[in-house]
Design an enzyme around this catalytic site. Structure first.
Site, PDB file in Angstrom:
ATOM      1  N   GLU A   9      42.992  38.668  26.933  1.00 43.93           N
ATOM      2  CA  GLU A   9      42.448  38.985  28.254  1.00 43.93           C
ATOM      3  C   GLU A   9      41.519  37.860  28.753  1.00 43.93           C
ATOM      4  O   GLU A   9      41.573  37.472  29.917  1.00 43.93           O
ATOM      5  CB  GLU A   9      41.713  40.337  28.207  1.00 43.93           C
ATOM      6  CG  GLU A   9      41.007  40.745  29.483  1.00 43.93           C
ATOM      7  CD  GLU A   9      41.899  40.748  30.732  1.00 43.93           C
ATOM      8  OE1 GLU A   9      43.129  40.725  30.615  1.00 43.93           O
ATOM      9  OE2 GLU A   9      41.329  40.741  31.838  1.00 43.93           O
ATOM     10  N   GLU A  61      44.279  32.813  35.391  1.00 50.05           N
ATOM     11  CA  GLU A  61      44.537  33.217  36.776  1.00 50.05           C
ATOM     12  C   GLU A  61      43.528  32.669  37.771  1.00 50.05           C
ATOM     13  O   GLU A  61      43.907  32.279  38.858  1.00 50.05           O
ATOM     14  CB  GLU A  61      44.747  34.740  36.926  1.00 50.05           C
ATOM     15  CG  GLU A  61      43.616  35.636  36.586  1.00 50.05           C
ATOM     16  CD  GLU A  61      43.956  37.126  36.715  1.00 50.05           C
ATOM     17  OE1 GLU A  61      44.840  37.513  37.488  1.00 50.05           O
ATOM     18  OE2 GLU A  61      43.293  37.915  36.017  1.00 50.05           O
ATOM     19  N   ASN A 119      54.993  46.857  53.949  1.00 47.36           N
ATOM     20  CA  ASN A 119      54.665  46.495  52.574  1.00 47.36           C
ATOM     21  C   ASN A 119      55.737  47.115  51.693  1.00 47.36           C
ATOM     22  O   ASN A 119      55.925  48.331  51.722  1.00 47.36           O
ATOM     23  CB  ASN A 119      53.277  47.052  52.213  1.00 47.36           C
ATOM     24  CG  ASN A 119      52.987  46.979  50.729  1.00 47.36           C
ATOM     25  OD1 ASN A 119      53.483  46.102  50.042  1.00 47.36           O
ATOM     26  ND2 ASN A 119      52.192  47.898  50.237  1.00 47.36           N
ATOM     27  N   GLY A 120      56.429  46.289  50.922  1.00 44.06           N
ATOM     28  CA  GLY A 120      57.499  46.810  50.070  1.00 44.06           C
ATOM     29  C   GLY A 120      58.700  45.888  50.133  1.00 44.06           C
ATOM     30  O   GLY A 120      58.584  44.741  50.588  1.00 44.06           O
ATOM     31  N   CYS A 159      51.044  42.862  49.746  1.00 45.10           N
ATOM     32  CA  CYS A 159      50.947  42.959  51.203  1.00 45.10           C
ATOM     33  C   CYS A 159      50.015  44.107  51.570  1.00 45.10           C
ATOM     34  O   CYS A 159      49.945  45.111  50.872  1.00 45.10           O
ATOM     35  CB  CYS A 159      52.278  43.198  51.906  1.00 45.10           C
ATOM     36  SG  CYS A 159      53.465  41.888  51.660  1.00 45.10           S
ATOM     37  N   TRP A 171      52.016  38.924  50.922  1.00 40.62           N
ATOM     38  CA  TRP A 171      52.322  38.284  49.644  1.00 40.62           C
ATOM     39  C   TRP A 171      53.828  38.109  49.667  1.00 40.62           C
ATOM     40  O   TRP A 171      54.574  39.087  49.612  1.00 40.62           O
ATOM     41  CB  TRP A 171      51.879  39.180  48.493  1.00 40.62           C
ATOM     42  CG  TRP A 171      51.976  38.518  47.149  1.00 40.62           C
ATOM     43  CD1 TRP A 171      51.035  37.725  46.562  1.00 40.62           C
ATOM     44  CD2 TRP A 171      53.067  38.612  46.218  1.00 40.62           C
ATOM     45  NE1 TRP A 171      51.477  37.315  45.325  1.00 40.62           N
ATOM     46  CE2 TRP A 171      52.719  37.844  45.084  1.00 40.62           C
ATOM     47  CE3 TRP A 171      54.291  39.259  46.226  1.00 40.62           C
ATOM     48  CZ2 TRP A 171      53.543  37.709  43.985  1.00 40.62           C
ATOM     49  CZ3 TRP A 171      55.130  39.127  45.129  1.00 40.62           C
ATOM     50  CH2 TRP A 171      54.749  38.354  44.013  1.00 40.62           C
ATOM     51  N   HIS A 184      50.840  28.718  12.440  1.00 43.97           N
ATOM     52  CA  HIS A 184      52.301  28.672  12.273  1.00 43.97           C
ATOM     53  C   HIS A 184      52.979  27.938  13.431  1.00 43.97           C
ATOM     54  O   HIS A 184      54.153  28.137  13.683  1.00 43.97           O
ATOM     55  CB  HIS A 184      52.863  30.088  12.161  1.00 43.97           C
ATOM     56  CG  HIS A 184      52.377  30.815  10.953  1.00 43.97           C
ATOM     57  ND1 HIS A 184      52.869  30.585   9.697  1.00 43.97           N
ATOM     58  CD2 HIS A 184      51.386  31.735  10.809  1.00 43.97           C
ATOM     59  CE1 HIS A 184      52.234  31.350   8.822  1.00 43.97           C
ATOM     60  NE2 HIS A 184      51.316  32.058   9.475  1.00 43.97           N
ATOM     61  N   LYS A 216      42.162  35.656  32.170  1.00 48.26           N
ATOM     62  CA  LYS A 216      41.184  35.477  33.254  1.00 48.26           C
ATOM     63  C   LYS A 216      41.083  34.002  33.633  1.00 48.26           C
ATOM     64  O   LYS A 216      41.106  33.634  34.796  1.00 48.26           O
ATOM     65  CB  LYS A 216      39.779  35.978  32.854  1.00 48.26           C
ATOM     66  CG  LYS A 216      39.593  37.470  32.820  1.00 48.26           C
ATOM     67  CD  LYS A 216      39.558  38.142  34.172  1.00 48.26           C
ATOM     68  CE  LYS A 216      40.881  38.594  34.664  1.00 48.26           C
ATOM     69  NZ  LYS A 216      41.476  39.788  34.223  1.00 48.26           N
ATOM     70  N   ARG A 264      45.348  41.887  48.734  1.00 50.29           N
ATOM     71  CA  ARG A 264      46.715  42.323  48.448  1.00 50.29           C
ATOM     72  C   ARG A 264      47.750  41.216  48.685  1.00 50.29           C
ATOM     73  O   ARG A 264      48.934  41.383  48.363  1.00 50.29           O
ATOM     74  CB  ARG A 264      47.073  43.538  49.306  1.00 50.29           C
ATOM     75  CG  ARG A 264      46.172  44.719  49.082  1.00 50.29           C
ATOM     76  CD  ARG A 264      46.567  45.864  49.962  1.00 50.29           C
ATOM     77  NE  ARG A 264      47.862  46.391  49.591  1.00 50.29           N
ATOM     78  CZ  ARG A 264      48.069  47.326  48.688  1.00 50.29           C
ATOM     79  NH1 ARG A 264      47.048  47.847  48.053  1.00 50.29           N
ATOM     80  NH2 ARG A 264      49.268  47.746  48.415  1.00 50.29           N
ATOM     81  N   LYS A 281      46.650  41.640  44.189  1.00 57.99           N
ATOM     82  CA  LYS A 281      45.963  42.656  43.386  1.00 57.99           C
ATOM     83  C   LYS A 281      46.918  43.753  42.926  1.00 57.99           C
ATOM     84  O   LYS A 281      46.803  44.261  41.820  1.00 57.99           O
ATOM     85  CB  LYS A 281      44.841  43.259  44.238  1.00 57.99           C
ATOM     86  CG  LYS A 281      43.995  44.286  43.525  1.00 57.99           C
ATOM     87  CD  LYS A 281      42.959  43.626  42.680  1.00 57.99           C
ATOM     88  CE  LYS A 281      42.093  44.590  41.920  1.00 57.99           C
ATOM     89  NZ  LYS A 281      41.514  43.961  40.731  1.00 57.99           N
TER      90      LYS A 281
HETATM   91  C1  AGP Z   1      44.457  41.232  36.444  1.00 51.39           C
HETATM   92  O1  AGP Z   1      43.454  40.283  36.471  1.00 51.39           O
HETATM   93  C2  AGP Z   1      45.706  40.820  37.028  1.00 51.39           C
HETATM   94  N1  AGP Z   1      45.528  40.385  38.364  1.00 51.39           N
HETATM   95  C3  AGP Z   1      46.944  41.653  36.772  1.00 51.39           C
HETATM   96  O2  AGP Z   1      47.399  41.217  35.529  1.00 51.39           O
HETATM   97  C4  AGP Z   1      46.854  43.181  36.740  1.00 51.39           C
HETATM   98  O3  AGP Z   1      46.077  43.592  35.654  1.00 51.39           O
HETATM   99  C5  AGP Z   1      48.257  43.785  36.638  1.00 51.39           C
HETATM  100  O4  AGP Z   1      48.989  43.420  37.764  1.00 51.39           O
HETATM  101  C6  AGP Z   1      48.249  45.275  36.481  1.00 51.39           C
HETATM  102  O5  AGP Z   1      47.697  45.936  37.564  1.00 51.39           O
HETATM  103  P1  AGP Z   1      47.332  47.457  37.520  1.00 51.39           P
HETATM  104  O6  AGP Z   1      46.281  47.651  36.496  1.00 51.39           O
HETATM  105  O7  AGP Z   1      46.864  47.773  38.904  1.00 51.39           O
HETATM  106  O8  AGP Z   1      48.580  48.210  37.158  1.00 51.39           O
END
Ligand code: AGP
Length: 617
Positions: free
Chosen positions: A486, A493, A105-106, A2, A79, A509, A490, A30, A612
């Site tokens: 990683e 997501e 937000n929270g 948020c 969010w 395995h 990507k 956000r 984010k």
């Molecule tokens: C990254 O592409 C993701 N959106 C997510 O996994 C992110 O890396 C994770 O939420 C951690 O965030 P931070 O690095 O701000 O702690």
């Protein structure tokens, strides 16, 4: 998760509707389940809110149009946590009399209890959110004769949980009350004219560079061009805070001609890495010495930052001569309860510095034992820095795309610099070798520049070639397992594909049973000590019909021969460069994910269900 934004001004020239709309748009990364704006004019609140992304909402609801003469407005991008992403659950939320508006937000953990209590005394609720209890609590306290500030303080005393809130009320048309606990909140100011509140700095950066970063348990009263802060933990005492001058260039927070932030941020990696190379020797040796004198070492993070931790752990242990245990931050306390010892060091990584699971992990550790926290973050003054003994800021500049790209590379680079600093202190490799490792690190931005210059068409071709596939493997050995995970994350997501980022050795395995004719497998194959065994793994998958796409160095021969397509990274095939391949190989996989998202008509900057900054458990 948020985003909140607010403005109170006496500047006649400012279009409050436009400023608040632009501000909340910059915070959309956000959360983009819904958006709402409330403006206060002529003793009335005007609310516009709707479910969906801001641009979609704007087609029907002109969020930037507010009544003439408006001087104060608040906005929210959501969010969803409590309550589905509907118009009703969108912020702002109001009290029974439509006089008080709150954006939040929270999470208010005890909202159910509060809601029942309020309902029993006649309050009516219009949403399923936790937030809605706040305006009703404030309403109650104002009815008892408290002013807006004290009523908000009293309301917050009843709330358990995390919040960054902004409140306005019709009888206080020149005032916004804001407060923070565990969710970020920044106050921007043009003295004597305009005051802004925002979940992050870039949202008001085109308007002012002067700001105050709020700390937990602080409340502020914002008036046009003026702000006073109060300490909620200390009798609500007036406190003096230091104004900060933000050096960032606003271009860094805008798309600058690129179609998406994600693409822009991939192209910014070389420069972000150049800037991160400038981390001071002194700071690096503080990290190095803390690790050298620790009895136990842990590294913790979430998501992409966790993958950076995996790569960094591998690089550091090469020179450290000690084990580092990686633990996902959400598991930290559960796994270490009863075994965490004094004189442990915890490396915590978070680009935003606001991920609640990471913060809670280190907070718990600090409370439980005498431990040292070494943090790597991209955001100066972020919450995580408050619980840290030493902090490296990665200098990647603002990252707006929800998918982390340049912050990943700079995190790994920071960890690699710590590793080389350890090697130097321990004198376990020759001076000549130290120079070669440094040269390899310094050369990374040019390798990425060269790669990006020549390979976009190839990546687009691969995307078209793979278009119909829903499932992929990303396989690797050794340090490249982090790269595979990683790269897989990507694609998952932003392109909504199912990817297994896995050890190439372990894949036989179990996961290999999924392979049929044409099943795509992306092998990450730098020519390091695992290469020859990886050749064997490639053959295992090829002989079962797998379509092999490999990421290799330019001079590669063996795996190239076995592959249907190769992506070639223009870097030397030596041990110095191999150790840093998690950085040099990653832009290829980030671009692959980016173009795959476009091919599937998805917005790579706004992946489904993501935010984010994850400030919920
Ligand atoms: C990254 O592409 C993701 N959106 C997510 O996994 C992110 O890396 C994770 O939420 C951690 O965030 P931070 O690095 O701000 O702690």
């Amino acid at each position: 998760m948020c985003g909140i934004f607010g403005i109170v001004t006496n500047n006649q020239e400012i279009s409050v509707g436009k400023v608040v709309f632009d501000g909340i748009k910059r915070l959309e990364y956000r959360g983009y389940d819904s958006c709402g704006i409330v403006s206060l004019c002529n003793s009335k609140l005007y609310v516009k809110k709707e479910a969906g992304k801001i641009d979609e909402i704007y087609k029907n609801v002109k969020l930037d149009e507010v009544p003439d003469g408006t001087k104060l407005a608040l906005a929210h991008t959501r969010w969803a946590t409590h309550g589905t992403p509907t118009k009703q659950n969108s912020h702002p939320h109001l009290d029974c009399l439509n006089k008080i508006a709150v954006v939040h937000n929270g999470i208010i953990d005890n909202f159910m209890e509060l809601r029942n209590e309020l309902s029993s005394t006649g309050h009516t609720f219009n949403s399923d959110t936790d937030t809605e209890v706040i305006p009703h609590l404030i309403e109650d306290f104002m009815k008892k004769g408290f002013n807006l500030k004290v009523a908000t303080i009293n309301a917050l005393k009843k709330c358990k949980g995390a919040y960054a809130i902004a409140v306005c009320q019709v009888d206080n048309p020149d005032t916004i009350i804001v407060a923070r606990k565990e969710s970020p909140l920044i106050i921007g100011i043009e003295e004597g004219k305009t005051t802004y509140c925002s979940s992050d700095i870039p949202a008001f950066l085109p308007l002012t560079r002067k700001c105050y970063i709020m700390e937990d348990n602080e409340l502020a009263v914002l008036k046009a061009g003026e702000v006073n802060f109060f300490d909620l933990k200390n009798d609500n005492e007036l406190i003096k805070k230091k104004i900060q001058n933000i050096e960032w260039n606003i271009d860094a927070a805008e798309k600058g001609g690129y179609e998406h932030f994600m693409l822009k941020e991939i192209y910014e990696e070389p420069n972000a890495l150049r800037l991160t190379m400038k981390i001071s020797e002194q700071l690096l040796s503080k990290f190095a010495n803390a690790l050298l004198s620790a009895d136990n070492i842990y590294i913790t993070a979430a998501g992409t930052s966790y993958h950076a931790a995996l790569a960094g752990k591998f690089i550091i242990t090469r020179f450290l001569g000690k084990h580092i245990q990686d633990i996902e931050c959400s598991e930290f306390e559960t796994q270490l309860k009863g075994s965490l010892q004094n004189n442990s060091v915890i490396i915590a990584i978070s680009q935003s510095g606001e991920t609640i699971d990471t913060i809670e992990a280190i907070r718990w550790a600090k409370k439980a034992k005498s431990v040292k926290i070494l943090t790597i973050t991209n955001v100066v003054g972020s919450s995580i820095t408050r619980y840290s003994d030493h902090v490296i800021v990665t200098n990647a500049g603002p990252e707006i795309g929800v998918a982390a790209t340049k912050t990943y590379s700079t995190q790994v680079l920071a960890l690699a610099l710590i590793a080389v600093s350890i090697a130097k202190i321990r004198k376990i490799i020759s001076d000549e070798d130290i120079i070669k490792y440094y040269d390899a690190l310094t050369g990374i931005p040019n390798i990425i520049d060269k790669f990006l210059e020549k390979n976009v068409d190839l990546i687009k071709y691969i995307v078209n070639n793979l278009e119909k596939n829903m499932n992929y493997f990303f396989l690797a050995r050794g340090i490249s397992i982090a790269t595979a995970k990683e790269g897989g994350l990507k694609l998952k997501e932003v392109a909504c594909r199912f990817i297994e980022g896995y050890s190439a050795a372990s894949a036989k395995h179990g996961p290999i049973s999924l392979v049929r004719e044409g099943f795509p497998i992306i092998f990450i194959a730098p020519p390091d000590e695992t290469y020859n065994r990886l050749v064997g793994n490639v053959m295992e998958f090829k002989s079962r019909g797998g379509r092999i796409i490999s990421v290799v160095v330019e001079s590669d021969v063996k795996i190239t021969k076995l592959s249907d397509i190769t992506i070639r990274i223009p870097q030397p095939a030596d041990k110095y460069h191999n150790l840093f391949s998690p950085i040099t190989f990653m832009p290829a996989l980030q671009l692959l994910a980016y173009y795959a998202a476009l091919a599937h008509d998805l917005d790579p900057d706004k992946p489904l269900n993501l935010s984010k900054t994850v400030t919920v458990h």
